[in-house]
Write a protein that holds these residues in place. Sequence first.
Motif, PDB file in Angstrom:
ATOM      1  N   GLY A  65     -41.868  25.615  23.767  1.00  0.00           N
ATOM      2  CA  GLY A  65     -43.160  26.174  24.278  1.00  0.00           C
ATOM      3  C   GLY A  65     -43.463  27.891  24.011  1.00  0.00           C
ATOM      4  O   GLY A  65     -44.246  28.296  24.613  1.00  0.00           O
ATOM      5  N   ILE A  66     -42.704  28.363  23.188  1.00  0.00           N
ATOM      6  CA  ILE A  66     -42.615  29.774  23.146  1.00  0.00           C
ATOM      7  C   ILE A  66     -43.603  30.031  21.869  1.00  0.00           C
ATOM      8  O   ILE A  66     -42.944  29.696  20.696  1.00  0.00           O
ATOM      9  CB  ILE A  66     -41.477  30.350  23.096  1.00  0.00           C
ATOM     10  CG1 ILE A  66     -40.273  30.085  24.070  1.00  0.00           C
ATOM     11  CG2 ILE A  66     -41.382  31.957  22.514  1.00  0.00           C
ATOM     12  CD1 ILE A  66     -38.955  30.742  23.938  1.00  0.00           C
ATOM     13  N   GLU A  67     -44.625  30.630  22.198  1.00  0.00           N
ATOM     14  CA  GLU A  67     -45.688  30.718  20.949  1.00  0.00           C
ATOM     15  C   GLU A  67     -45.391  32.325  20.708  1.00  0.00           C
ATOM     16  O   GLU A  67     -45.462  33.253  21.793  1.00  0.00           O
ATOM     17  CB  GLU A  67     -47.114  30.393  21.296  1.00  0.00           C
ATOM     18  CG  GLU A  67     -47.268  28.954  21.493  1.00  0.00           C
ATOM     19  CD  GLU A  67     -47.107  28.308  19.818  1.00  0.00           C
ATOM     20  OE1 GLU A  67     -47.315  29.090  18.844  1.00  0.00           O
ATOM     21  OE2 GLU A  67     -46.927  26.993  19.747  1.00  0.00           O
ATOM     22  N   GLU A  68     -45.599  32.594  19.508  1.00  0.00           N
ATOM     23  CA  GLU A  68     -45.648  33.987  19.036  1.00  0.00           C
ATOM     24  C   GLU A  68     -47.071  34.691  19.101  1.00  0.00           C
ATOM     25  O   GLU A  68     -48.184  34.033  18.665  1.00  0.00           O
ATOM     26  CB  GLU A  68     -45.487  34.175  17.539  1.00  0.00           C
ATOM     27  CG  GLU A  68     -43.877  34.353  17.145  1.00  0.00           C
ATOM     28  CD  GLU A  68     -43.485  35.737  17.513  1.00  0.00           C
ATOM     29  OE1 GLU A  68     -43.936  36.765  17.386  1.00  0.00           O
ATOM     30  OE2 GLU A  68     -42.227  35.708  17.973  1.00  0.00           O
ATOM     31  N   PRO A  69     -47.215  35.609  20.109  1.00  0.00           N
ATOM     32  CA  PRO A  69     -48.525  36.131  19.899  1.00  0.00           C
ATOM     33  C   PRO A  69     -48.967  36.522  18.759  1.00  0.00           C
ATOM     34  O   PRO A  69     -48.179  37.253  18.059  1.00  0.00           O
ATOM     35  CB  PRO A  69     -48.651  37.449  21.365  1.00  0.00           C
ATOM     36  CG  PRO A  69     -47.054  37.317  21.765  1.00  0.00           C
ATOM     37  CD  PRO A  69     -46.260  36.073  20.927  1.00  0.00           C
TER      38      PRO A  69
END
Length: 454
Positions: A65-69
């Motif tokens: 669930g870690i999305e790159e801004p």
Amino acid sequence: MSQETQAVDVLVIGTGASGMATAVTAAAQGLQVLVVDKQPQFGGTTARSGGWLWIPGTHLAKEQGIEEPPGAAKAYLKHEATTHYDERRVDAFLENGPKAIEFFTSQTPLRFDLPPVFPDYHAEAPGGLPGGRSMVTRPYDGRELGPRIKLLAPPLPELTVFGMMLGSGPEIRHFMRVFKSPTSFWYVTKRLTRHFFDVLIHGRGMTLTNGNALAGRLAKAAMDRDIPVWLSSPVKQLLVEGGAVTGALVEREGRPVRVVARRGVVLAAGGFPYDVERRQQLFPHAPTGREHFSPSPSTNTGDGLRLAEAVGGRVDGTIPHAAAWVPASVTTRPDGSAGVMPHFIDRAKPGVIAVNPEGRRFTNEGNSYHDFVQAMVKTCEGRPEVFAWLLCDHKALRSYGLGCVAPAPLPIGRHLRNGYLKSGASLAELATQLGIAPATLEQTVAEFNRHAAK
Ligand SMILES: Cc1cc2nc3c(=O)[nH]c(=O)nc-3n(C[C@H](O)[C@H](O)[C@H](O)COP(=O)(O)OP(=O)(O)OC[C@H]3O[C@@H](n4cnc5c(N)ncnc54)[C@H](O)[C@@H]3O)c2cc1C
């Protein structure tokens, strides 16, 4: 004398992560590949390394669930690279890095663990993140390599306990808590028993971790694709025809072999930590070329750069830092040889501070190793030698260890006897041993403690 000739599509020079990753990728594209290494074992510096990768935007991060801004990674690299930001290269890295992880984790035995919290080295800089970009190679069972495990270069002795390299995070926690938690005690007992059993049967530990796991997993990927690897086979010269590199002259078992590469030669021969002349040229703060100590193999003599220069290549001498700095201490191994211990994380443990030769703090001990050394160089400006002391009390030393000194219950006597550790019953006594004015050291520690209490 007729010279043996061998023809392949791609010749890869070096069995570290870059060489083996290239070889496996080329083979997966249907190319006939040959890998050569001058060492009798494969793995290079990679086999001694932490085995951590920094790649933004991988599927491993997304799965958590870690999305790159958008644009953050690019902004971060721009900030970090300052005057040497190369947009095309950065774009290529950001686009292909996640694809590489996708390829290696789905088509080869490579596996990585991405802890959700592992901050960028400058997490507070534009585009920096508190986690999601760094991943570590998952431990690997050396038995998977069969008899070829004997050809895998060992980990750095200074980073092992009884020859055993500890994995990251959770494993280290178990070792730190061995006498505090029954679960940890059980874990450590099992791990040590297995290790000693492996050493007895196989002559080495078989639970490969960190860079040793990375080198081992890449070797298995190469084995699975039947990629030939010639060891003890230094490349002596690149072959040039019509202005293009067409192969290389390799010394194999003492005989010269002409390797003709139809599609290309890949120089993956590592860095130059043991090339004194190059260090002199590229490290302005180290004019004799002997100021630094490196934990990498001493055969890392910068051959790749020299081979390239001999056929018209040019080394960019303008890069502000042509190496990754890490504070290191030099120790004497039980066999009398010198060992170089990199201080990656021990500096940041509770109860440890770093002071300069005058006994004053000069940086945040928890900064990245690259930053720490820059601060150390700066604080020692004008001095004949660049160094600092890592200072702690007995409780901190026995709780966490420091450098080559392992935590309790492992003994510290050898380190005291050979001078690796200096000790004093009081700060003043210690200061005198270190050539520091006692009042200065007392003041530094008092000030640190005042802030720590807050
Ligand atoms: C203790 C330590 C920890 C580290 N931890 C990390 C980490 O966690 N993450 C990270 O990103 N980086 C880390 N690094 C840095 C990283 O290990 C290196 O940058 C990386 O392994 C280099 O890989 P490579 O394939 O380019 O070269 P290497 O792994 O050094 O491989 C080069 C190979 O080429 C061979 N070779 C040289 N000359 C010739 C020749 N003439 N003919 C044939 N073969 C030749 C060498 O024998 C060697 O096997 C660490 C380094 C150290 C020392």
